[in-house]
Design a protein around this motif. Sequence first.
Motif, PDB file in Angstrom:
ATOM      1  N   TYR A   1       0.826  -1.200   0.000  1.00  0.00           N
ATOM      2  CA  TYR A   1       0.000   0.000   0.000  1.00  0.00           C
ATOM      3  C   TYR A   1       0.858   1.247   0.000  1.00  0.00           C
ATOM      4  CZ  TYR A   1      -3.999  -2.913   1.137  1.00  0.00           C
ATOM      5  OH  TYR A   1      -4.988  -3.854   1.101  1.00  0.00           O
ATOM      6  N   GLN A   2       0.481   2.192  -0.834  1.00  0.00           N
ATOM      7  CA  GLN A   2       1.101   3.509  -0.823  1.00  0.00           C
ATOM      8  C   GLN A   2       0.237   4.422   0.044  1.00  0.00           C
ATOM      9  OE1 GLN A   2       1.213   5.667  -4.539  1.00  0.00           O
ATOM     10  NE2 GLN A   2       2.817   7.014  -3.773  1.00  0.00           N
ATOM     11  N   VAL A   3       0.876   5.185   0.926  1.00  0.00           N
ATOM     12  CA  VAL A   3       0.168   6.107   1.801  1.00  0.00           C
ATOM     13  C   VAL A   3       0.386   7.530   1.305  1.00  0.00           C
ATOM     14  CG1 VAL A   3      -0.070   6.966   4.167  1.00  0.00           C
ATOM     15  CG2 VAL A   3       0.551   4.571   3.765  1.00  0.00           C
ATOM     16  N   GLU A   4      -0.709   8.277   1.220  1.00  0.00           N
ATOM     17  CA  GLU A   4      -0.665   9.700   0.866  1.00  0.00           C
ATOM     18  C   GLU A   4      -1.621  10.436   1.784  1.00  0.00           C
ATOM     19  OE1 GLU A   4      -1.523  10.860  -3.179  1.00  0.00           O
ATOM     20  OE2 GLU A   4      -0.979   8.856  -3.882  1.00  0.00           O
ATOM     21  N   PHE A   5      -1.336  11.704   2.031  1.00  0.00           N
ATOM     22  CA  PHE A   5      -2.341  12.498   2.725  1.00  0.00           C
ATOM     23  C   PHE A   5      -2.391  13.897   2.149  1.00  0.00           C
ATOM     24  CE2 PHE A   5       1.401  13.298   5.282  1.00  0.00           C
ATOM     25  CZ  PHE A   5       1.285  14.621   5.680  1.00  0.00           C
ATOM     26  N   HIS A   6      -3.597  14.458   2.217  1.00  0.00           N
ATOM     27  CA  HIS A   6      -3.873  15.774   1.651  1.00  0.00           C
ATOM     28  C   HIS A   6      -4.656  16.603   2.664  1.00  0.00           C
ATOM     29  CE1 HIS A   6      -3.053  14.428  -2.560  1.00  0.00           C
ATOM     30  NE2 HIS A   6      -3.325  13.266  -2.001  1.00  0.00           N
ATOM     31  N   ARG A   7      -4.228  17.826   2.851  1.00  0.00           N
ATOM     32  CA  ARG A   7      -5.003  18.777   3.650  1.00  0.00           C
ATOM     33  C   ARG A   7      -5.610  19.773   2.677  1.00  0.00           C
ATOM     34  NH1 ARG A   7      -3.415  22.289   8.888  1.00  0.00           N
ATOM     35  NH2 ARG A   7      -5.405  23.348   9.037  1.00  0.00           N
ATOM     36  N   ASN A   8      -6.918  19.903   2.736  1.00  0.00           N
ATOM     37  CA  ASN A   8      -7.629  20.823   1.848  1.00  0.00           C
ATOM     38  C   ASN A   8      -7.236  20.589   0.388  1.00  0.00           C
ATOM     39  OD1 ASN A   8      -9.585  22.751   1.443  1.00  0.00           O
ATOM     40  ND2 ASN A   8      -8.163  24.464   1.652  1.00  0.00           N
ATOM     41  N   HIS A   9      -7.169  19.303  -0.014  1.00  0.00           N
ATOM     42  CA  HIS A   9      -6.909  18.879  -1.385  1.00  0.00           C
ATOM     43  C   HIS A   9      -5.500  19.207  -1.867  1.00  0.00           C
ATOM     44  CE1 HIS A   9     -11.194  18.262  -1.296  1.00  0.00           C
ATOM     45  NE2 HIS A   9     -11.369  19.538  -1.019  1.00  0.00           N
ATOM     46  N   SER A  10      -4.536  19.389  -0.944  1.00  0.00           N
ATOM     47  CA  SER A  10      -3.164  19.710  -1.316  1.00  0.00           C
ATOM     48  C   SER A  10      -2.188  18.929  -0.442  1.00  0.00           C
ATOM     49  CB  SER A  10      -2.920  21.215  -1.134  1.00  0.00           C
ATOM     50  OG  SER A  10      -1.554  21.506  -1.340  1.00  0.00           O
ATOM     51  N   GLN A  11      -1.050  18.575  -1.017  1.00  0.00           N
ATOM     52  CA  GLN A  11       0.004  17.927  -0.247  1.00  0.00           C
ATOM     53  C   GLN A  11       1.051  18.943   0.211  1.00  0.00           C
ATOM     54  OE1 GLN A  11       0.975  14.658  -3.058  1.00  0.00           O
ATOM     55  NE2 GLN A  11       0.539  13.335  -1.311  1.00  0.00           N
ATOM     56  N   ASP A  12       0.898  20.202  -0.154  1.00  0.00           N
ATOM     57  CA  ASP A  12       1.837  21.244   0.253  1.00  0.00           C
ATOM     58  C   ASP A  12       1.671  21.566   1.732  1.00  0.00           C
ATOM     59  OD1 ASP A  12       2.761  21.431  -2.342  1.00  0.00           O
ATOM     60  OD2 ASP A  12       1.473  23.137  -2.845  1.00  0.00           O
ATOM     61  N   VAL A  13       2.745  22.037   2.345  1.00  0.00           N
ATOM     62  CA  VAL A  13       2.679  22.506   3.721  1.00  0.00           C
ATOM     63  C   VAL A  13       1.759  23.718   3.756  1.00  0.00           C
ATOM     64  CG1 VAL A  13       4.017  23.503   5.609  1.00  0.00           C
ATOM     65  CG2 VAL A  13       4.979  21.639   4.246  1.00  0.00           C
ATOM     66  N   SER A  14       0.790  23.701   4.675  1.00  0.00           N
ATOM     67  CA  SER A  14      -0.224  24.761   4.687  1.00  0.00           C
ATOM     68  C   SER A  14       0.180  25.976   5.499  1.00  0.00           C
ATOM     69  CB  SER A  14      -1.547  24.212   5.225  1.00  0.00           C
ATOM     70  OG  SER A  14      -1.424  23.954   6.613  1.00  0.00           O
ATOM     71  N   GLY A  15       1.046  25.789   6.490  1.00  0.00           N
ATOM     72  CA  GLY A  15       1.416  26.894   7.364  1.00  0.00           C
ATOM     73  C   GLY A  15       0.340  27.241   8.372  1.00  0.00           C
ATOM     74  N   GLU A  16      -0.613  26.346   8.592  1.00  0.00           N
ATOM     75  CA  GLU A  16      -1.724  26.601   9.508  1.00  0.00           C
ATOM     76  C   GLU A  16      -1.343  26.403  10.971  1.00  0.00           C
ATOM     77  OE1 GLU A  16      -4.747  27.828   8.628  1.00  0.00           O
ATOM     78  OE2 GLU A  16      -3.902  27.988   6.621  1.00  0.00           O
ATOM     79  N   GLY A  17      -0.146  25.865  11.242  1.00  0.00           N
ATOM     80  CA  GLY A  17       0.332  25.779  12.610  1.00  0.00           C
ATOM     81  C   GLY A  17      -0.033  24.527  13.369  1.00  0.00           C
ATOM     82  N   ASP A  18      -0.700  23.568  12.773  1.00  0.00           N
ATOM     83  CA  ASP A  18      -1.041  22.351  13.507  1.00  0.00           C
ATOM     84  C   ASP A  18      -0.425  21.114  12.857  1.00  0.00           C
ATOM     85  OD1 ASP A  18      -2.687  22.323  11.293  1.00  0.00           O
ATOM     86  OD2 ASP A  18      -4.477  21.729  12.383  1.00  0.00           O
ATOM     87  N   ALA A  19       0.778  21.266  12.317  1.00  0.00           N
ATOM     88  CA  ALA A  19       1.438  20.176  11.603  1.00  0.00           C
ATOM     89  C   ALA A  19       1.582  18.934  12.470  1.00  0.00           C
ATOM     90  CB  ALA A  19       2.808  20.623  11.094  1.00  0.00           C
ATOM     91  N   TYR A  20       1.939  19.104  13.735  1.00  0.00           N
ATOM     92  CA  TYR A  20       2.160  17.929  14.585  1.00  0.00           C
ATOM     93  C   TYR A  20       0.861  17.181  14.861  1.00  0.00           C
ATOM     94  CZ  TYR A  20       6.854  19.699  15.057  1.00  0.00           C
ATOM     95  OH  TYR A  20       8.116  20.131  14.778  1.00  0.00           O
ATOM     96  N   LYS A  21      -0.229  17.900  14.999  1.00  0.00           N
ATOM     97  CA  LYS A  21      -1.508  17.227  15.205  1.00  0.00           C
ATOM     98  C   LYS A  21      -1.956  16.532  13.915  1.00  0.00           C
ATOM     99  CE  LYS A  21      -5.654  17.485  17.834  1.00  0.00           C
ATOM    100  NZ  LYS A  21      -6.301  18.084  18.938  1.00  0.00           N
ATOM    101  N   ILE A  22      -1.648  17.125  12.777  1.00  0.00           N
ATOM    102  CA  ILE A  22      -1.920  16.471  11.493  1.00  0.00           C
ATOM    103  C   ILE A  22      -1.121  15.170  11.420  1.00  0.00           C
ATOM    104  CG2 ILE A  22      -1.639  16.619   8.975  1.00  0.00           C
ATOM    105  CD1 ILE A  22      -3.850  18.456   9.944  1.00  0.00           C
ATOM    106  N   PHE A  23       0.163  15.231  11.751  1.00  0.00           N
ATOM    107  CA  PHE A  23       0.985  14.028  11.716  1.00  0.00           C
ATOM    108  C   PHE A  23       0.519  13.006  12.748  1.00  0.00           C
ATOM    109  CE2 PHE A  23       4.008  16.781   9.463  1.00  0.00           C
ATOM    110  CZ  PHE A  23       4.176  15.993   8.342  1.00  0.00           C
TER     111      PHE A  23
END
Length: 149
Positions: free
Chosen positions: A55-77
């Motif tokens: 299985y390949q794992v991918e994740f998207h925040r708001n339909h993007s794989q770019d860093v969003s800069g929203e400040g909750d990266a660790y909770k996303i991870f």
Amino acid sequence: MRAAELFETFDQPYPLSWAGETDGYTPHGDMRAFAKLPDGTPLLIMFNHEGNGEYQVEFHRNHSQDVSGEGDAYKIFATVLHAIKKFIKERSPEMIFFSGEKGDIGDNPSRTNLYSRMVDKFASQLGYNAYVEDQGDMVQYELNKINWE
């Protein structure tokens, strides 16, 4: 953030809902995990079946794989890690793989240092050997199931 604080943060994922082959949502053994983030944007974690228990794992925040800069990266991870653990428990895949771009590209800083720390910390706990390959501009991560037979 110190490593101990980082891994404590991984105990606080966002709530997930799941869709998979059993409910007719995705074909071919794929699984999807969804979370609605506090800002209203979606987080999608995809486990794409590549055949032979891989299985390949991918994740998207708001339909993007770019860093969003929203400040909750660790909770996303934390949420992505929680989804991976649940997926492994339910499907026991032979291999999971994902990749990360190296270096800072415009407004998209590298996640490979964080990925590497996560793999080092959690792969063996989940019953997998880790293989990491630096491919120049990206790093490929592969987790192979430890067969105790």
